[in-house]
Design an enzyme around this catalytic site. Structure first.
Site, mmCIF file in Angstrom:
data_model
loop_
_atom_site.group_PDB
_atom_site.id
_atom_site.type_symbol
_atom_site.label_atom_id
_atom_site.label_comp_id
_atom_site.label_asym_id
_atom_site.label_seq_id
_atom_site.Cartn_x
_atom_site.Cartn_y
_atom_site.Cartn_z
ATOM 1 N N ARG A 236 0.849 -1.185 0.000
ATOM 2 C CA ARG A 236 0.000 0.000 0.000
ATOM 3 C C ARG A 236 0.884 1.234 0.000
ATOM 4 N NH1 ARG A 236 -2.866 -3.530 -0.931
ATOM 5 N NH2 ARG A 236 -4.967 -4.014 -0.172
ATOM 6 N N GLU A 265 -5.520 6.543 -6.379
ATOM 7 C CA GLU A 265 -5.833 5.517 -7.378
ATOM 8 C C GLU A 265 -7.307 5.616 -7.766
ATOM 9 O OE1 GLU A 265 -4.743 1.621 -6.071
ATOM 10 O OE2 GLU A 265 -2.636 2.109 -5.776
ATOM 11 N N HIS A 285 -1.599 -1.196 -9.838
ATOM 12 C CA HIS A 285 -2.223 -1.973 -8.760
ATOM 13 C C HIS A 285 -2.809 -3.278 -9.307
ATOM 14 C CE1 HIS A 285 -4.134 -1.566 -4.504
ATOM 15 N NE2 HIS A 285 -3.659 -2.790 -4.743
#
Length: 323
Positions: A236, A265, A285
Protein backbone atom coordinates in the site's frame (compact mmCIF):
# COMPACT_ATOMS: atom_id res chain seq x y z
CA UNK A 1 -31.12 -11.15 -2.77
CA UNK A 2 -30.32 -8.21 -5.00
CA UNK A 3 -26.54 -8.29 -5.18
CA UNK A 4 -24.52 -5.46 -6.71
CA UNK A 5 -20.85 -6.03 -7.55
CA UNK A 6 -18.74 -2.89 -7.84
CA UNK A 7 -15.64 -2.12 -9.91
CA UNK A 8 -15.33 -5.29 -12.00
CA UNK A 9 -13.56 -3.19 -14.61
CA UNK A 10 -13.05 -5.92 -17.22
CA UNK A 11 -16.27 -7.83 -16.49
CA UNK A 12 -14.14 -10.79 -15.45
CA UNK A 13 -16.22 -12.41 -12.72
CA UNK A 14 -19.07 -13.60 -14.95
CA UNK A 15 -16.62 -15.87 -16.77
CA UNK A 16 -15.12 -17.49 -13.68
CA UNK A 17 -16.35 -20.65 -11.90
CA UNK A 18 -17.01 -18.71 -8.70
CA UNK A 19 -19.84 -16.75 -10.35
CA UNK A 20 -22.03 -19.87 -10.29
CA UNK A 21 -22.28 -19.39 -6.51
CA UNK A 22 -24.60 -16.44 -7.15
CA UNK A 23 -27.03 -18.39 -9.35
CA UNK A 24 -29.90 -17.95 -6.89
CA UNK A 25 -29.52 -14.18 -6.63
CA UNK A 26 -30.42 -11.15 -8.76
CA UNK A 27 -26.96 -9.89 -9.67
CA UNK A 28 -25.91 -6.53 -11.13
CA UNK A 29 -22.27 -6.06 -12.13
CA UNK A 30 -20.87 -2.53 -12.45
CA UNK A 31 -17.83 -2.43 -14.73
CA UNK A 32 -16.79 1.18 -14.16
CA UNK A 33 -15.59 3.09 -11.11
CA UNK A 34 -18.03 5.68 -9.82
CA UNK A 35 -16.41 8.12 -7.37
CA UNK A 36 -19.45 10.38 -7.09
CA UNK A 37 -21.27 9.32 -3.91
CA UNK A 38 -24.67 10.59 -5.04
CA UNK A 39 -24.52 8.74 -8.36
CA UNK A 40 -23.25 5.60 -6.65
CA UNK A 41 -26.05 5.74 -4.09
CA UNK A 42 -28.60 6.08 -6.86
CA UNK A 43 -27.17 2.99 -8.57
CA UNK A 44 -27.36 0.96 -5.36
CA UNK A 45 -30.83 2.00 -4.17
CA UNK A 46 -32.32 -1.49 -4.45
CA UNK A 47 -29.25 -3.40 -3.27
CA UNK A 48 -29.62 -5.88 -0.43
CA UNK A 49 -25.91 -6.71 -0.71
CA UNK A 50 -22.89 -4.89 -2.10
CA UNK A 51 -19.81 -6.86 -3.10
CA UNK A 52 -16.58 -4.87 -2.98
CA UNK A 53 -13.63 -5.35 -5.28
CA UNK A 54 -10.92 -4.86 -2.69
CA UNK A 55 -10.66 -1.16 -1.79
CA UNK A 56 -11.54 0.25 -5.20
CA UNK A 57 -14.60 1.94 -3.65
CA UNK A 58 -14.62 3.63 -0.26
CA UNK A 59 -17.71 2.99 1.84
CA UNK A 60 -18.45 6.09 3.90
CA UNK A 61 -21.12 6.95 6.43
CA UNK A 62 -22.63 9.31 3.89
CA UNK A 63 -23.01 6.56 1.32
CA UNK A 64 -24.49 4.12 3.83
CA UNK A 65 -27.07 6.65 4.99
CA UNK A 66 -28.32 6.85 1.39
CA UNK A 67 -28.86 3.06 1.14
CA UNK A 68 -31.83 2.12 3.37
CA UNK A 69 -32.22 -1.34 1.81
CA UNK A 70 -28.61 -2.44 2.24
CA UNK A 71 -28.10 -5.32 4.68
CA UNK A 72 -24.73 -6.84 3.74
CA UNK A 73 -21.31 -5.82 2.46
CA UNK A 74 -19.23 -8.79 1.40
CA UNK A 75 -15.51 -8.57 0.64
CA UNK A 76 -12.19 -10.24 1.42
CA UNK A 77 -9.15 -9.09 3.36
CA UNK A 78 -8.47 -5.91 5.30
CA UNK A 79 -11.09 -3.16 5.29
CA UNK A 80 -9.56 0.30 5.92
CA UNK A 81 -11.82 1.61 3.13
CA UNK A 82 -15.03 0.69 5.00
CA UNK A 83 -16.49 2.76 7.85
CA UNK A 84 -17.30 -0.17 10.12
CA UNK A 85 -18.88 1.97 12.84
CA UNK A 86 -21.23 3.49 10.28
CA UNK A 87 -22.11 0.01 9.00
CA UNK A 88 -23.07 -0.99 12.52
CA UNK A 89 -25.10 2.17 13.08
CA UNK A 90 -26.99 1.58 9.81
CA UNK A 91 -27.58 -2.10 10.52
CA UNK A 92 -25.31 -3.29 7.71
CA UNK A 93 -23.30 -6.43 8.33
CA UNK A 94 -19.72 -6.44 7.02
CA UNK A 95 -18.35 -9.90 6.21
CA UNK A 96 -14.71 -10.26 5.23
CA UNK A 97 -12.71 -13.47 5.08
CA UNK A 98 -9.24 -12.57 6.37
CA UNK A 99 -7.77 -15.70 4.68
CA UNK A 100 -5.27 -16.43 7.43
CA UNK A 101 -2.61 -18.87 6.30
CA UNK A 102 -3.19 -18.27 2.58
CA UNK A 103 -0.73 -15.91 0.90
CA UNK A 104 -1.56 -14.07 -2.30
CA UNK A 105 0.80 -15.83 -4.65
CA UNK A 106 -0.28 -13.43 -7.37
CA UNK A 107 1.03 -10.49 -5.32
CA UNK A 108 4.24 -12.34 -4.48
CA UNK A 109 4.82 -13.20 -8.14
CA UNK A 110 4.29 -9.58 -9.20
CA UNK A 111 6.69 -8.41 -6.50
CA UNK A 112 9.44 -10.61 -7.82
CA UNK A 113 8.56 -9.70 -11.38
CA UNK A 114 9.07 -6.02 -10.53
CA UNK A 115 12.40 -6.83 -8.87
CA UNK A 116 13.58 -8.59 -12.02
CA UNK A 117 12.21 -5.87 -14.27
CA UNK A 118 13.91 -3.09 -12.33
CA UNK A 119 17.26 -4.75 -11.78
CA UNK A 120 17.53 -5.82 -15.43
CA UNK A 121 15.98 -2.58 -16.76
CA UNK A 122 13.44 -4.60 -18.74
CA UNK A 123 10.91 -1.80 -19.47
CA UNK A 124 13.66 0.62 -20.45
CA UNK A 125 15.48 -1.95 -22.60
CA UNK A 126 12.22 -2.82 -24.38
CA UNK A 127 11.49 0.85 -25.08
CA UNK A 128 15.03 1.40 -26.34
CA UNK A 129 14.90 -1.60 -28.68
CA UNK A 130 11.52 -0.60 -30.08
CA UNK A 131 12.79 2.93 -30.66
CA UNK A 132 15.65 1.54 -32.75
CA UNK A 133 18.38 2.33 -30.21
CA UNK A 134 19.14 -1.30 -29.16
CA UNK A 135 20.69 -1.48 -25.65
CA UNK A 136 20.29 1.48 -23.29
CA UNK A 137 22.36 0.48 -20.26
CA UNK A 138 23.72 -2.22 -17.97
CA UNK A 139 21.59 -4.05 -15.41
CA UNK A 140 22.36 -5.96 -12.22
CA UNK A 141 22.42 -9.71 -11.51
CA UNK A 142 20.30 -10.90 -8.59
CA UNK A 143 22.46 -13.85 -7.50
CA UNK A 144 24.55 -12.96 -4.47
CA UNK A 145 22.68 -9.74 -3.73
CA UNK A 146 20.65 -9.11 -0.57
CA UNK A 147 16.87 -8.84 -0.52
CA UNK A 148 15.53 -7.05 2.54
CA UNK A 149 11.94 -7.97 3.36
CA UNK A 150 10.06 -5.62 5.68
CA UNK A 151 7.19 -7.53 7.30
CA UNK A 152 7.37 -11.15 8.35
CA UNK A 153 4.19 -12.49 6.77
CA UNK A 154 2.78 -14.85 4.19
CA UNK A 155 3.39 -12.85 1.02
CA UNK A 156 6.91 -11.91 2.08
CA UNK A 157 7.56 -15.59 2.80
CA UNK A 158 6.62 -16.50 -0.77
CA UNK A 159 8.84 -13.70 -2.12
CA UNK A 160 11.70 -15.02 0.03
CA UNK A 161 11.30 -18.46 -1.57
CA UNK A 162 11.54 -16.96 -5.05
CA UNK A 163 14.59 -14.89 -4.06
CA UNK A 164 16.43 -17.90 -2.69
CA UNK A 165 15.73 -19.79 -5.92
CA UNK A 166 17.57 -16.96 -7.70
CA UNK A 167 20.51 -17.18 -5.30
CA UNK A 168 19.73 -14.06 -3.28
CA UNK A 169 20.43 -13.63 0.42
CA UNK A 170 17.33 -12.76 2.45
CA UNK A 171 17.31 -10.52 5.52
CA UNK A 172 14.26 -9.43 7.50
CA UNK A 173 12.88 -6.46 9.41
CA UNK A 174 9.49 -6.27 11.05
CA UNK A 175 7.73 -5.39 14.27
CA UNK A 176 9.34 -6.70 17.44
CA UNK A 177 6.97 -9.67 17.41
CA UNK A 178 7.63 -10.32 13.73
CA UNK A 179 11.39 -10.24 14.25
CA UNK A 180 11.02 -12.72 17.10
CA UNK A 181 9.05 -15.09 14.85
CA UNK A 182 11.65 -14.74 12.12
CA UNK A 183 14.51 -15.55 14.49
CA UNK A 184 12.61 -18.52 15.89
CA UNK A 185 12.23 -19.83 12.33
CA UNK A 186 15.99 -19.57 11.78
CA UNK A 187 15.80 -16.52 9.50
CA UNK A 188 18.37 -13.73 9.34
CA UNK A 189 17.16 -10.53 10.99
CA UNK A 190 19.04 -7.27 10.49
CA UNK A 191 20.96 -5.93 13.48
CA UNK A 192 19.02 -2.68 13.34
CA UNK A 193 16.49 -0.84 11.24
CA UNK A 194 19.23 1.39 9.85
CA UNK A 195 21.37 -1.63 8.93
CA UNK A 196 18.39 -3.25 7.20
CA UNK A 197 17.93 -0.32 4.84
CA UNK A 198 21.66 0.34 4.41
CA UNK A 199 22.77 -3.22 3.66
CA UNK A 200 19.94 -4.40 1.38
CA UNK A 201 20.35 -4.21 -2.38
CA UNK A 202 16.57 -4.51 -2.68
CA UNK A 203 14.02 -3.56 -0.03
CA UNK A 204 10.45 -4.83 -0.44
CA UNK A 205 7.72 -3.95 2.03
CA UNK A 206 4.94 -6.41 2.91
CA UNK A 207 2.79 -5.22 5.81
CA UNK A 208 -0.85 -4.30 6.19
CA UNK A 209 -1.86 -0.67 6.15
CA UNK A 210 -3.30 0.19 9.56
CA UNK A 211 -3.28 3.40 11.60
CA UNK A 212 -0.04 2.38 13.32
CA UNK A 213 1.73 1.41 10.06
CA UNK A 214 0.72 4.43 7.99
CA UNK A 215 3.87 6.28 6.97
CA UNK A 216 6.09 3.65 8.59
CA UNK A 217 8.74 4.03 5.88
CA UNK A 218 10.25 7.48 6.23
CA UNK A 219 12.65 9.83 4.51
CA UNK A 220 15.28 8.80 7.06
CA UNK A 221 14.90 5.16 5.99
CA UNK A 222 15.39 6.06 2.34
CA UNK A 223 18.45 8.15 3.21
CA UNK A 224 20.07 4.99 4.61
CA UNK A 225 19.72 3.11 1.33
CA UNK A 226 22.50 2.68 -1.21
CA UNK A 227 22.45 4.87 -4.28
CA UNK A 228 22.18 1.75 -6.43
CA UNK A 229 19.49 0.06 -4.34
CA UNK A 230 15.90 -0.68 -5.30
CA UNK A 231 12.77 -0.02 -3.22
CA UNK A 232 9.69 -2.13 -4.01
CA UNK A 233 6.13 -1.57 -2.80
CA UNK A 234 3.31 -3.88 -3.87
CA UNK A 235 1.46 -3.47 -0.57
CA UNK A 236 0.00 0.00 0.00
CA UNK A 237 1.26 3.48 -0.84
CA UNK A 238 0.17 4.73 2.58
CA UNK A 239 2.93 2.70 4.21
CA UNK A 240 5.36 5.33 2.92
CA UNK A 241 5.35 8.84 4.37
CA UNK A 242 3.61 11.23 1.93
CA UNK A 243 6.02 12.52 -0.71
CA UNK A 244 8.98 10.66 0.78
CA UNK A 245 9.55 8.28 -2.14
CA UNK A 246 9.54 11.03 -4.74
CA UNK A 247 11.94 13.13 -2.66
CA UNK A 248 14.17 10.10 -2.14
CA UNK A 249 14.35 9.29 -5.85
CA UNK A 250 15.18 12.92 -6.60
CA UNK A 251 17.95 12.74 -3.97
CA UNK A 252 19.31 9.50 -5.47
CA UNK A 253 18.72 7.18 -2.50
CA UNK A 254 17.40 4.71 -3.41
CA UNK A 255 18.54 4.73 -7.01
CA UNK A 256 15.41 2.98 -8.25
CA UNK A 257 11.87 2.16 -7.21
CA UNK A 258 9.29 -0.31 -8.46
CA UNK A 259 5.72 0.13 -7.22
CA UNK A 260 2.27 -1.27 -7.84
CA UNK A 261 0.45 1.18 -5.55
CA UNK A 262 -0.03 4.94 -5.43
CA UNK A 263 -1.40 7.46 -2.95
CA UNK A 264 -4.19 8.31 -5.41
CA UNK A 265 -5.83 5.52 -7.38
CA UNK A 266 -6.72 5.25 -10.16
CA UNK A 267 -3.80 7.51 -11.11
CA UNK A 268 -4.43 8.69 -14.66
CA UNK A 269 -2.24 11.80 -14.94
CA UNK A 270 0.76 10.88 -17.12
CA UNK A 271 2.57 13.97 -15.83
CA UNK A 272 2.33 12.96 -12.17
CA UNK A 273 5.88 13.52 -10.85
CA UNK A 274 6.18 10.06 -9.27
CA UNK A 275 4.48 8.14 -12.07
CA UNK A 276 6.66 9.81 -14.68
CA UNK A 277 9.92 9.66 -12.72
CA UNK A 278 12.73 8.21 -14.86
CA UNK A 279 13.98 5.96 -12.03
CA UNK A 280 10.58 4.45 -11.29
CA UNK A 281 8.95 1.46 -12.93
CA UNK A 282 5.35 0.77 -12.05
CA UNK A 283 2.20 -1.22 -12.59
CA UNK A 284 -1.40 -0.02 -11.96
CA UNK A 285 -2.22 -1.97 -8.76
CA UNK A 286 -2.36 -5.39 -10.41
CA UNK A 287 -0.82 -7.41 -7.58
CA UNK A 288 -4.04 -9.39 -7.13
CA UNK A 289 -5.31 -9.01 -10.70
CA UNK A 290 -5.19 -12.53 -12.12
CA UNK A 291 -8.05 -14.82 -13.08
CA UNK A 292 -6.83 -17.42 -10.58
CA UNK A 293 -6.65 -14.96 -7.69
CA UNK A 294 -10.06 -13.49 -8.54
CA UNK A 295 -11.66 -16.93 -8.56
CA UNK A 296 -10.08 -17.76 -5.20
CA UNK A 297 -11.05 -14.47 -3.58
CA UNK A 298 -14.57 -14.20 -4.94
CA UNK A 299 -15.37 -17.82 -4.11
CA UNK A 300 -14.93 -16.72 -0.49
CA UNK A 301 -16.84 -13.49 -1.01
CA UNK A 302 -19.81 -15.17 -2.72
CA UNK A 303 -19.86 -17.91 -0.07
CA UNK A 304 -20.37 -15.13 2.48
CA UNK A 305 -23.32 -13.85 0.47
CA UNK A 306 -24.93 -17.29 0.44
CA UNK A 307 -24.28 -17.85 4.13
CA UNK A 308 -26.01 -14.57 4.93
CA UNK A 309 -28.96 -15.42 2.68
CA UNK A 310 -29.32 -18.73 4.53
CA UNK A 311 -29.35 -16.98 7.90
CA UNK A 312 -25.91 -18.30 8.94
CA UNK A 313 -23.49 -15.43 8.26
CA UNK A 314 -19.75 -16.11 8.39
CA UNK A 315 -16.61 -14.00 8.77
CA UNK A 316 -18.54 -11.21 10.48
CA UNK A 317 -16.57 -8.07 11.29
CA UNK A 318 -19.41 -6.38 13.21
CA UNK A 319 -21.45 -9.30 14.57
CA UNK A 320 -23.38 -6.97 16.86
CA UNK A 321 -25.56 -6.12 13.85
CA UNK A 322 -28.83 -8.04 14.13
CA UNK A 323 -29.53 -10.26 11.15
Amino acid sequence: MKVHILDDWFDTLRGLPCFDLLAEHDVTVWTDHQPDEAILADRLQDADCVVLFRERTTVTRGLLERLPNLRLISQRGAYPHVDVAACTDQGVLLCSNMHSGTPSYAAAELTFGLILAAMRQIPQQMASARAGHWQMGVGKTLRGRTLGLYGYGRIAGAVADYARAFGMKVVWWSSEAGRARARAAGETVAESRAAFFAESDVVSIHIRLKPDTRGIVTAADFAEMQDGALFVNTSRAGLVAPGALLDALNAGRPGMAAVDVFETEPLTDPDDPLLSHPRLICTPHIGFVTEDEFDLQFSDIFAQVNAFAEGRPIHMINPEVRI
